[in-house]
Design an enzyme around this catalytic site. Sequence first.
Site, PDB file in Angstrom:
ATOM      1  N   LYS A   1       4.577 -14.259   4.168  1.00  0.00           N
ATOM      2  CA  LYS A   1       4.634 -15.211   3.057  1.00  0.00           C
ATOM      3  C   LYS A   1       6.104 -15.315   2.651  1.00  0.00           C
ATOM      4  O   LYS A   1       6.488 -15.104   1.493  1.00  0.00           O
ATOM      5  CB  LYS A   1       3.745 -14.687   1.912  1.00  0.00           C
ATOM      6  CG  LYS A   1       3.496 -15.672   0.798  1.00  0.00           C
ATOM      7  CD  LYS A   1       2.613 -16.845   1.156  1.00  0.00           C
ATOM      8  CE  LYS A   1       2.505 -17.811   0.005  1.00  0.00           C
ATOM      9  NZ  LYS A   1       1.875 -19.090   0.355  1.00  0.00           N
TER      10      LYS A   1
ATOM     11  N   TYR B   1       0.824  -1.214   0.000  1.00  0.00           N
ATOM     12  CA  TYR B   1       0.000   0.000   0.000  1.00  0.00           C
ATOM     13  C   TYR B   1       0.858   1.264   0.000  1.00  0.00           C
ATOM     14  O   TYR B   1       0.385   2.336   0.324  1.00  0.00           O
ATOM     15  CB  TYR B   1      -0.930   0.020   1.224  1.00  0.00           C
ATOM     16  CG  TYR B   1      -2.068  -0.979   1.178  1.00  0.00           C
ATOM     17  CD1 TYR B   1      -2.150  -1.939   0.183  1.00  0.00           C
ATOM     18  CD2 TYR B   1      -3.063  -0.957   2.142  1.00  0.00           C
ATOM     19  CE1 TYR B   1      -3.185  -2.856   0.146  1.00  0.00           C
ATOM     20  CE2 TYR B   1      -4.113  -1.871   2.114  1.00  0.00           C
ATOM     21  CZ  TYR B   1      -4.165  -2.820   1.115  1.00  0.00           C
ATOM     22  OH  TYR B   1      -5.188  -3.724   1.087  1.00  0.00           O
TER      23      TYR B   1
ATOM     24  N   ASP C   1      -4.892  -6.001   6.253  1.00  0.00           N
ATOM     25  CA  ASP C   1      -6.176  -5.483   5.782  1.00  0.00           C
ATOM     26  C   ASP C   1      -7.136  -6.651   5.569  1.00  0.00           C
ATOM     27  O   ASP C   1      -8.288  -6.643   6.015  1.00  0.00           O
ATOM     28  CB  ASP C   1      -5.926  -4.730   4.460  1.00  0.00           C
ATOM     29  CG  ASP C   1      -7.105  -3.855   4.076  1.00  0.00           C
ATOM     30  OD1 ASP C   1      -8.037  -3.710   4.885  1.00  0.00           O
ATOM     31  OD2 ASP C   1      -7.088  -3.294   2.967  1.00  0.00           O
TER      32      ASP C   1
END
Length: 376
Positions: free
Chosen positions: A173, A124, A230
């Site tokens: 991840k 983001y 989010d």
Amino acid sequence: MTHRITMIPGDGIGPEVTAATRVVAEATGVPIEWEVVEAGEKVMAKEGTPLPAYVLESIRKNKIAIKGPITTPIGSGFRSVNVAIRQELDLFAAVRPARAIAGEGTRYPDVDLVVVREGTEGLYSGVEHWVDRDHSAGETVNIITRKASERICRFAFDYAVSNNRRKVTAVHKANIMKVTGGLFQEVFRQVAKGYPDIPSEERLVDNMCMQLVKKPEEYDVIVTTNLFGDILSDLCAGLAGGLGVAPGAVFGKDVALFEPVHGSAPKYAGQDKADPVAEILCLEMLLRHLGYKEAAERVFRAVWETIYEKKVVTYDLALPGYTLWPTKPSKCSEVGREIARKIKEVDLDAPLKRREWTNASIATTENLVTDKVLEE
Ligand code: NAD
């Protein structure tokens, strides 16, 4: 001392849920003077920007703000006001508690977890561009820094310590995104060493999604990067009863901004239909932040009892197969007034009552659930 607090009503259902929240705030008796400033769609038309400088100035000056949701146009149009506020004020830690209230509106009555999300970087960061002139390929850059990873991991462990939480789970991840995910993982492990009394663990984000829907009660504080946070905070909001009851806050070094997880839900705007509980629980978080422990507890218990009684609740607390609906869903403003009415009368020492749902009672439309009162 009167607290001057910035209030941004926002777009869509924002003005309705923030109005209901003001009614509750008044009932607590905490001396608050609201400095109301507008941001979002409405202001865009008037001022040519959805985030006028005076909004940021107001938050900087007052150091505490509460806001309703703000619409972000999809695909084109202005950049997210929410992201811009967080970046401008360096609000790096988004805290999103997901707690099943009174066992209502959820299949998971024991959910009680908190997502701590890094709020300034990651995917983001706003660094993206088209790769070619035909716009047939695009690129969004995932920026992860040691500095931001370290402060969010520390924030999560400090939060666990000061809120008597039992463990911290990092979600990443790192198996695929070896550089960015790997850096976050490495920093988390280093920070965890400084908190030997708080157990820590790690999960890959895909596995975490599966684990959360299978056994959410096994998790407590979850710390993660911006995009994963989010997504996971909406997932956890769903586990705990939906967006209508999911509060949140973003913290910087000196500034705290309280805002629900939900968006502006344009299809319900102006109908007095949306659930104000998420925004009202933001007020509870704000009062705790200011040090008004009893007032905050009263707000929390008034919300809990209102939902437990289920006489004055909005439409979103119904589950498929839910046959205990009193008459018809209440309005947003009615829920605000009911919670405000209960503020003074709630018993701070009484056990919190909870309804227990069984999978069978949820699955069939005819079954009524058994009312089981549990002590917290
Ligand atoms: P949304 O959260 O606005 O709505 C999704 C659905 O959730 C709604 O249709 C409604 O069914 C339900 N819902 C949400 N809030 C509710 C409430 N208080 N009571 C009852 N039901 C509720 O998500 P969206 O439709 O993806 O986004 C709409 C707009 O809001 C978009 O422009 C988006 O960018 C913006 N948004 C803003 C914020 C924020 O300001 N912090 C957060 C998320 C989305």
